[in-house]
Design a protein around this motif. Structure first.
Motif, short mmCIF file in Angstrom:
data_model
loop_
_atom_site.label_atom_id
_atom_site.label_comp_id
_atom_site.label_asym_id
_atom_site.label_seq_id
_atom_site.Cartn_x
_atom_site.Cartn_y
_atom_site.Cartn_z
N ALA A 85 26.37 32.93 38.20
CA ALA A 85 27.03 34.19 37.85
C ALA A 85 27.88 34.67 39.02
N ILE A 86 29.03 35.25 38.69
CA ILE A 86 29.84 35.94 39.70
C ILE A 86 29.10 37.27 39.91
N PRO A 87 28.62 37.54 41.12
CA PRO A 87 27.81 38.75 41.32
C PRO A 87 28.55 40.03 40.92
N ALA A 105 34.82 25.15 35.40
CA ALA A 105 35.16 25.99 34.25
C ALA A 105 34.60 27.39 34.52
N PHE A 106 35.12 28.35 33.76
CA PHE A 106 34.72 29.74 33.96
C PHE A 106 34.35 30.38 32.63
N SER A 107 33.61 31.48 32.72
CA SER A 107 33.24 32.26 31.55
C SER A 107 33.69 33.70 31.79
N SER A 108 34.09 34.36 30.72
CA SER A 108 34.40 35.79 30.80
C SER A 108 33.53 36.57 29.82
N PRO A 138 40.99 36.16 36.96
CA PRO A 138 39.81 35.98 37.82
C PRO A 138 38.94 37.24 37.91
N ALA A 139 39.53 38.41 37.82
CA ALA A 139 38.75 39.66 37.88
C ALA A 139 37.84 39.80 36.66
N GLU A 140 38.13 39.07 35.59
CA GLU A 140 37.32 39.15 34.36
C GLU A 140 36.28 38.04 34.26
N TYR A 141 36.27 37.10 35.21
CA TYR A 141 35.29 36.01 35.18
C TYR A 141 33.90 36.57 35.44
N THR A 142 32.93 36.08 34.68
CA THR A 142 31.53 36.49 34.87
C THR A 142 30.68 35.35 35.42
N HIS A 143 31.09 34.10 35.19
CA HIS A 143 30.33 32.93 35.62
C HIS A 143 31.27 31.79 35.99
N VAL A 144 30.78 30.91 36.84
CA VAL A 144 31.48 29.67 37.15
C VAL A 144 30.54 28.52 36.82
#
Length: 166
Positions: A85-87, A105-108, A138-144
């Motif tokens: 998770a992106i903290p 890959a990323f999750s939003s 990138p500001a909307e990413y929640t996970h990598v």
């Protein structure tokens, strides 16, 4: 975390003794995580940057998350996903996700779905009622997610990404 055969144990009881068959070969990915803070120093007109353990952080600090992995199993792991998770209170820094041989890959949407950065989209309903597809920033990413195609038994490696503290 990995797509592999499940480890199976078969036990039998014969003449009052429990007999167990050996476990099937399987990968076992073990993870570790380090948090490093970027320190920038200016001395005599020379600017240097180094990373140090992040004991505390403040708004504006850059933090690097380094996820170490090791396959302690006796079979190769294939298509192993390492999700992090992106903290909250931080913003992912574009282009900083890395790892030798890893697809990123990323999750939003809280880790429900993942896509490469350029293909990560979401839908928004406009006041007119129309639905518009937008590319996540990138500001909307929640996970990598780091996908490792193959991790042989005994292999180790690391993946990393950076965020800025809001």
């Amino acid at each position: 975390m990995t797509k592999s055969r499940a480890s199976l144990r078969i036990a039998a009881v014969a003449a009052g003794l429990a007999l167990a068959a050996p476990a099937a070969a399987a990968p076992r990915i073990v993870l570790s995580i380090k948090q490093l803070r970027e320190v920038v120093e200016q001395k005599g007109g020379t600017r240097t940057t180094r990373m140090e353990p992040a004991r505390s952080v403040a708004p504006g600090d850059v933090v690097e998350y380094v996820l170490g992995y090791a396959n302690e199993g006796d079979e190769a792991a294939t298509d192993a996903n390492i999700d992090d998770a992106i903290p909250k209170g931080t913003t992912y820094l574009a282009g900083t996700a890395s790892g030798e041989g890893a697809q990123v890959a990323f999750s939003s949407d809280g880790g429900k779905t993942f896509a490469p950065a350029v293909k990560l989209t979401y839908e928004i309903r406009l006041p007119s009622g129309a639905v518009e597809k937008r590319v996540a920033t990138p500001a909307e990413y929640t996970h990598v997610r780091f996908t490792l195609k193959r991790v042989p038994p005994g292999a180790t490696g690391k993946v990393a990404f950076r965020v800025k503290v809001n």
